[in-house]
Design a protein around this motif. Structure first.
Motif, PDB file in Angstrom:
ATOM      1  N   ALA A  91       6.545  -6.340   4.189  1.00  0.00           N
ATOM      2  CA  ALA A  91       6.820  -7.019   2.921  1.00  0.00           C
ATOM      3  C   ALA A  91       5.659  -7.893   2.459  1.00  0.00           C
ATOM      4  O   ALA A  91       5.430  -8.039   1.248  1.00  0.00           O
ATOM      5  CB  ALA A  91       8.090  -7.864   3.053  1.00  0.00           C
ATOM      6  N   VAL A  92       4.896  -8.489   3.388  1.00  0.00           N
ATOM      7  CA  VAL A  92       3.850  -9.440   2.990  1.00  0.00           C
ATOM      8  C   VAL A  92       2.470  -8.790   2.869  1.00  0.00           C
ATOM      9  O   VAL A  92       1.512  -9.467   2.492  1.00  0.00           O
ATOM     10  CB  VAL A  92       3.775 -10.626   3.981  1.00  0.00           C
ATOM     11  CG1 VAL A  92       5.093 -11.372   4.029  1.00  0.00           C
ATOM     12  CG2 VAL A  92       3.363 -10.166   5.379  1.00  0.00           C
ATOM     13  N   ASN A  93       2.351  -7.512   3.158  1.00  0.00           N
ATOM     14  CA  ASN A  93       1.056  -6.845   3.079  1.00  0.00           C
ATOM     15  C   ASN A  93       0.914  -6.031   1.798  1.00  0.00           C
ATOM     16  O   ASN A  93       1.910  -5.639   1.175  1.00  0.00           O
ATOM     17  CB  ASN A  93       0.865  -5.921   4.293  1.00  0.00           C
ATOM     18  CG  ASN A  93       0.253  -6.647   5.476  1.00  0.00           C
ATOM     19  OD1 ASN A  93      -0.916  -7.004   5.477  1.00  0.00           O
ATOM     20  ND2 ASN A  93       1.065  -6.884   6.498  1.00  0.00           N
ATOM     21  N   ASP A  94      -0.336  -5.777   1.396  1.00  0.00           N
ATOM     22  CA  ASP A  94      -0.605  -4.969   0.209  1.00  0.00           C
ATOM     23  C   ASP A  94      -0.169  -3.525   0.446  1.00  0.00           C
ATOM     24  O   ASP A  94      -0.293  -2.998   1.556  1.00  0.00           O
ATOM     25  CB  ASP A  94      -2.097  -5.004  -0.121  1.00  0.00           C
ATOM     26  CG  ASP A  94      -2.566  -6.389  -0.530  1.00  0.00           C
ATOM     27  OD1 ASP A  94      -1.727  -7.173  -1.022  1.00  0.00           O
ATOM     28  OD2 ASP A  94      -3.759  -6.689  -0.354  1.00  0.00           O
ATOM     29  N   LYS A  95       0.328  -2.898  -0.611  1.00  0.00           N
ATOM     30  CA  LYS A  95       0.880  -1.545  -0.507  1.00  0.00           C
ATOM     31  C   LYS A  95       0.166  -0.595  -1.454  1.00  0.00           C
ATOM     32  O   LYS A  95      -0.398  -1.022  -2.466  1.00  0.00           O
ATOM     33  CB  LYS A  95       2.380  -1.578  -0.817  1.00  0.00           C
ATOM     34  CG  LYS A  95       3.156  -2.526   0.097  1.00  0.00           C
ATOM     35  CD  LYS A  95       4.564  -2.777  -0.415  1.00  0.00           C
ATOM     36  CE  LYS A  95       5.270  -3.785   0.475  1.00  0.00           C
ATOM     37  NZ  LYS A  95       4.598  -5.127   0.443  1.00  0.00           N
ATOM     38  N   ASP A  96       0.225   0.701  -1.136  1.00  0.00           N
ATOM     39  CA  ASP A  96      -0.336   1.696  -2.043  1.00  0.00           C
ATOM     40  C   ASP A  96       0.683   2.032  -3.127  1.00  0.00           C
ATOM     41  O   ASP A  96       1.752   1.403  -3.225  1.00  0.00           O
ATOM     42  CB  ASP A  96      -0.790   2.937  -1.267  1.00  0.00           C
ATOM     43  CG  ASP A  96       0.365   3.688  -0.610  1.00  0.00           C
ATOM     44  OD1 ASP A  96       1.542   3.456  -0.969  1.00  0.00           O
ATOM     45  OD2 ASP A  96       0.084   4.530   0.273  1.00  0.00           O
ATOM     46  N   ALA A  97       0.374   3.016  -3.949  1.00  0.00           N
ATOM     47  CA  ALA A  97       1.239   3.351  -5.085  1.00  0.00           C
ATOM     48  C   ALA A  97       2.618   3.806  -4.651  1.00  0.00           C
ATOM     49  O   ALA A  97       3.588   3.721  -5.431  1.00  0.00           O
ATOM     50  CB  ALA A  97       0.568   4.440  -5.928  1.00  0.00           C
TER      51      ALA A  97
END
Length: 483
Positions: free
Chosen positions: A279-285
């Motif tokens: 939840a707290v990390n950057d995600k891709d599309a």
């Protein structure tokens, strides 16, 4: 205000990355720096004193190294021989301060949480300070914005005697099921329990003595019998073992009439499980989080963590995949709270994978287990400049050392000599030996152990500059630990 950083947890829900001897607070899970380093760095501002760190004594050297790496200051390290939860740790810190004539406000923080909004944290601290200076015991509550079943909850109520923006604790609620969590969010007035507190040292001790005198009395004796220096306090093992295992919440906050809540809307997360880390990390599309050598195809909302090998996933939804050198964990994202039970099961089986990574950090450097068989072990050893291993002897195995890079000073019985790159030496059975790095760059060697017995108890240690005693742990080579 003195930050008290609690760094004694094992982070078992983030296994296999988090291990007992190198838990999650010392890992860089949400950025370039570790959670421990991030916690201390966000507290460097005017009005905040240098922190006190409470940790397991086995982690002391990790704490010192991570402080030095970021040039962070720490006024003292308090070392527990084993965990007894948060109430004893905070009690001993408060007693130490009061004994020294220091009755400041104590800001109690776990070492492994994420807070994104620094300004919001400082605003919450300013409001909490007003309440704490009036003798209140402040708990920072995160407004419950979604039905989260992994957190404890606090229900609050208005109290005209409190500063504006501060509410009185009405009820503590254990981690709820999905239905109750939905009800809490709909009804309002509920906060997630952040595990962060602010109170004056003497106030906490007064309430602890009233509500849990067993912990209070045992901590008084423990501190009296502990070894104290200007930089460290080492809790007395025998006395501390008698201390009840209890949290601040159970021992004090749920019983006192002075508990209040200050809202904390600062992007907080306890990073308590793989779903929280996702939840707290950057995600891709497609909502995927990846780290390491990872290739993702036709998958959504997954967490994939590689640690050396190529990890490829195809056609997965809401799955967590974590690869390390010696273990792999695959779970549905909705079931990751079960990782802790898996760790318990592995511990019952005596598996070493819950204790250490293949690469193990020591005060003098690290070693990486490369291979092991019935009559041999192979390790890659790295020794920091100026550091040395203990002076020791083995009764059932010999060792071959091959220098890969750097310079090694070798002690073998009465002989002391230097080895450089591509040179090697043989350490016979029963020889008293030591390895030291006299150079200015790391010393890298390959060690091959061979013999009829490679077990944990085949070691006799004579000298150790780090003050460690020879450990005995089931299923783990003592030589491996001692180094």
């Amino acid at each position: 205000m003195i930050p008290v950083i609690l760094s004694g947890g094992s982070g078992s829900r983030l296994w296999p990355l988090s291990r007992k001897q190198f838990p999650k607070q010392f890992l860089a899970l949400t950025g370039e720096h570790t959670l421990f380093q991030q916690t201390l760095e966000r507290l460097v501002f005017e009005g905040m004193d240098a922190p006190i760190v409470v940790c397991n004594k086995d982690h002391r050297f990790i704490v010192n190294e991570q402080l030095a790496a970021r040039k962070l200051e720490c006024q003292r390290i308090l070392m527990e021989p084993f965990g007894r939860n948060t109430a004893p740790a905070v009690a001993l810190t408060a007693m130490m301060l009061v004994n020294e004539g220091r009755d400041e406000l104590m800001l109690v923080l776990p070492a492994d949480h994420v807070i994104d909004d620094q300004k919001a944290l400082q605003r919450a601290l300013a409001l909490a300070t007003v309440a704490a200076e009036r003798g209140e015991m402040v708990l920072f509550g995160v407004p419950a914005t979604r039905p989260e079943t992994g957190y404890g909850y606090i229900k609050s109520t208005n109290d005209s005697l409190l500063p504006e923006g501060v509410s009185r604790v009405q009820q503590f609620v254990e981690k709820p099921d999905e239905k109750r969590a939905v009800e809490f969010v709909k009804s309002g007035g509920y906060f997630w329990n952040s595990g962060m507190f602010l109170f004056r040292a003497s106030r906490f001790l007064e309430e602890l003595k009233k509500h849990d005198p067993d912990i209070y009395d045992t901590c008084v004796l423990t501190l009296e019998r502990s070894e104290q220096t200007a930089d460290t306090v080492t809790f007395d093992d025998a006395t501390f073992a008698c201390c009840p295992d209890n949290s601040i919440d159970y021992a004090v906050m749920e019983k006192t009439q002075r508990a209040c809540v200050v809202p904390l809307s600062a992007g907080w997360s306890d990073v308590g499980c793989w779903a929280s880390l996702w939840a707290v990390n950057d995600k891709d599309a497609n909502g995927n989080v990846s780290k390491g050598d990872v290739v993702i195809q036709d998958s959504r909302n997954c967490m994939v963590h590689g640690n050396g090998k190529l990890v490829s996933v195809i056609g997965l939804d809401n799955i967590v995949v974590v690869e390390t050198k010696d273990a792999m964990m695959i779970a549905h994202k909705d079931k990751v709270q079960g990782v802790k039970q898996m760790v318990n099961t592995l511990n019952e089986q005596g598996r070493s994978e819950t204790q250490n990574h293949c690469e193990v950090y020591r005060p003098w450097g690290s070693y990486d287990s490369v291979d092991m068989g019935g009559r041999f072990q192979v390790k890659h050893i790295s020794v920091k400049p100026g550091a040395c291993l203990s002076l020791q002897m083995h009764h059932h195995r010999a060792e071959h050392w091959i220098v890969v890079s750097g310079t090694a000073e070798v002690t073998c019985d009465e002989n002391v000599f230097l080895l450089t790159e591509n040179q090697s030496t043989y350490i016979p059975i029963a020889s008293v030996h030591r390895l030291r790095n006299p150079g200015k760059i790391p010393l890298e060697i390959i060690e091959v152990q061979s013999g009829s017995y490679l077990g944990e108890d085949d070691i006799e240690r004579f000298e150790d500059i780090y003050g460690r005693s020879t450990p005995v742990e089931r299923g783990v080579s003592v030589k491996t630990i001692a180094q």
